[in-house]
Motif scaffolding. Sequence first.
Motif, short mmCIF file in Angstrom:
data_model
loop_
_atom_site.label_atom_id
_atom_site.label_comp_id
_atom_site.label_asym_id
_atom_site.label_seq_id
_atom_site.Cartn_x
_atom_site.Cartn_y
_atom_site.Cartn_z
N LEU A 101 34.25 34.45 47.03
CA LEU A 101 34.32 34.07 45.61
C LEU A 101 35.72 33.67 45.18
CD1 LEU A 101 32.13 36.95 44.12
CD2 LEU A 101 31.43 34.60 44.59
N THR A 102 36.73 34.01 45.97
CA THR A 102 38.10 33.72 45.58
C THR A 102 38.99 33.60 46.81
OG1 THR A 102 40.04 34.59 44.39
CG2 THR A 102 38.50 36.20 45.30
N ASP A 103 40.06 32.85 46.66
CA ASP A 103 41.05 32.77 47.72
C ASP A 103 42.01 33.96 47.67
OD1 ASP A 103 40.04 30.40 48.70
OD2 ASP A 103 41.40 29.13 47.52
N CYS A 104 41.84 34.81 46.68
CA CYS A 104 42.73 35.96 46.49
C CYS A 104 41.95 37.28 46.51
CB CYS A 104 43.49 35.84 45.18
SG CYS A 104 44.30 34.26 44.90
N PRO A 105 41.15 37.55 47.55
CA PRO A 105 40.37 38.79 47.55
C PRO A 105 41.24 40.05 47.56
CG PRO A 105 40.29 37.76 49.71
CD PRO A 105 40.95 36.78 48.80
N GLU A 106 42.44 39.95 48.17
CA GLU A 106 43.34 41.10 48.16
C GLU A 106 43.80 41.42 46.75
OE1 GLU A 106 43.79 38.39 49.99
OE2 GLU A 106 43.52 39.03 52.08
N ASP A 107 43.95 40.38 45.92
CA ASP A 107 44.33 40.60 44.53
C ASP A 107 43.22 41.28 43.75
OD1 ASP A 107 46.82 39.60 44.88
OD2 ASP A 107 46.61 37.89 43.52
N VAL A 108 41.97 41.03 44.14
CA VAL A 108 40.86 41.74 43.50
C VAL A 108 41.00 43.24 43.75
CG1 VAL A 108 38.36 42.06 43.40
CG2 VAL A 108 39.31 39.77 43.72
N ILE A 245 54.06 40.74 39.66
CA ILE A 245 54.34 42.11 40.09
C ILE A 245 53.08 42.77 40.63
CG2 ILE A 245 55.15 44.39 39.33
CD1 ILE A 245 56.62 42.96 37.06
N PHE A 246 51.95 42.42 40.01
CA PHE A 246 50.69 43.10 40.33
C PHE A 246 49.76 42.26 41.21
CE2 PHE A 246 52.07 44.48 36.05
CZ PHE A 246 52.30 45.82 36.31
N LEU A 247 49.61 40.99 40.87
CA LEU A 247 48.69 40.10 41.58
C LEU A 247 49.47 38.88 42.07
CD1 LEU A 247 45.66 40.19 39.07
CD2 LEU A 247 46.23 41.82 40.91
#
Length: 273
Positions: A101-108, A245-247
């Motif tokens: 669903l996203t290129d940023c699953p680690e950010d999820v 800082i967070f995502l």
Amino acid sequence: MYVWFDALTSYISTLGWPETGGFEKYWEQIGAEKREVVQYCGKDNLLQQSAIWQGMLLAAGLPNTSNIIIDGFIISGGQKMSKSIGNVINPFDIIEMFKELTDCPEDVLRFILLHEVPSFEDGDLTVEAIKIAYTAYLANGIGNLTSRIMKMATSYNVTLSVENFEKKYFLNNPELSIKKVLSESLNVFDTNLGIKGIFLFLNNLDKVIQEKEPYKLIKTDENKAKEIVEFLLYNLYITSLSLGIFLPSTSTKILECIRENKMPEKPLFNRLP
């Protein structure tokens, strides 16, 4: 007791102690510059971390830690996670759940742990709650907001000059400065409060779009509509800088869109099927 002497020493042995080098860089005072050493531990380790370990440091003639931050537990459905109960949530499973669903699953995963889990108290996570938070704050939140603002910016040929952005305030209100919110929260190690503050600002930007309706105003007052879009673009830029800082991956993608004045190639966070 001896087990703790072996385990706790790893805080400094991993930095090279008792040899010189990395240990002094991160732990010791160098000249007039005092290192602030922040220590995190779970609430079931309070005695060992705040008493035994500090006594070991004193006995060795080493500086004590500056701050000890006590975390709560992550529970699920009101119960401690347990394989026998079947309520264990594997962080790698969360990444796997959202990677299509996203290129940023680690950010999820970062978002869930930072936004949905209190900094100092127990946090209750379930798979359903994770999906609800993803939809509300990422797919329908920052992902949709970024697409809306960049759609207007590219369609109306509005670009952002950030040379003097430090002279402005978020939402034109000095009391709502994003830097103020982050400073106040991170100075007391409250990452949960910090990321919630950022997403509150993003929600305020969405309200500006709803109230000002620049997509309608562009037909009757082009200059005013472009002024509103520039305002939205500027505040999205400032917020995205802080979001790094967070995502970090999400922040980088948004900033790239703003600097290159382009739409995201695909939604930052697609909606759940």
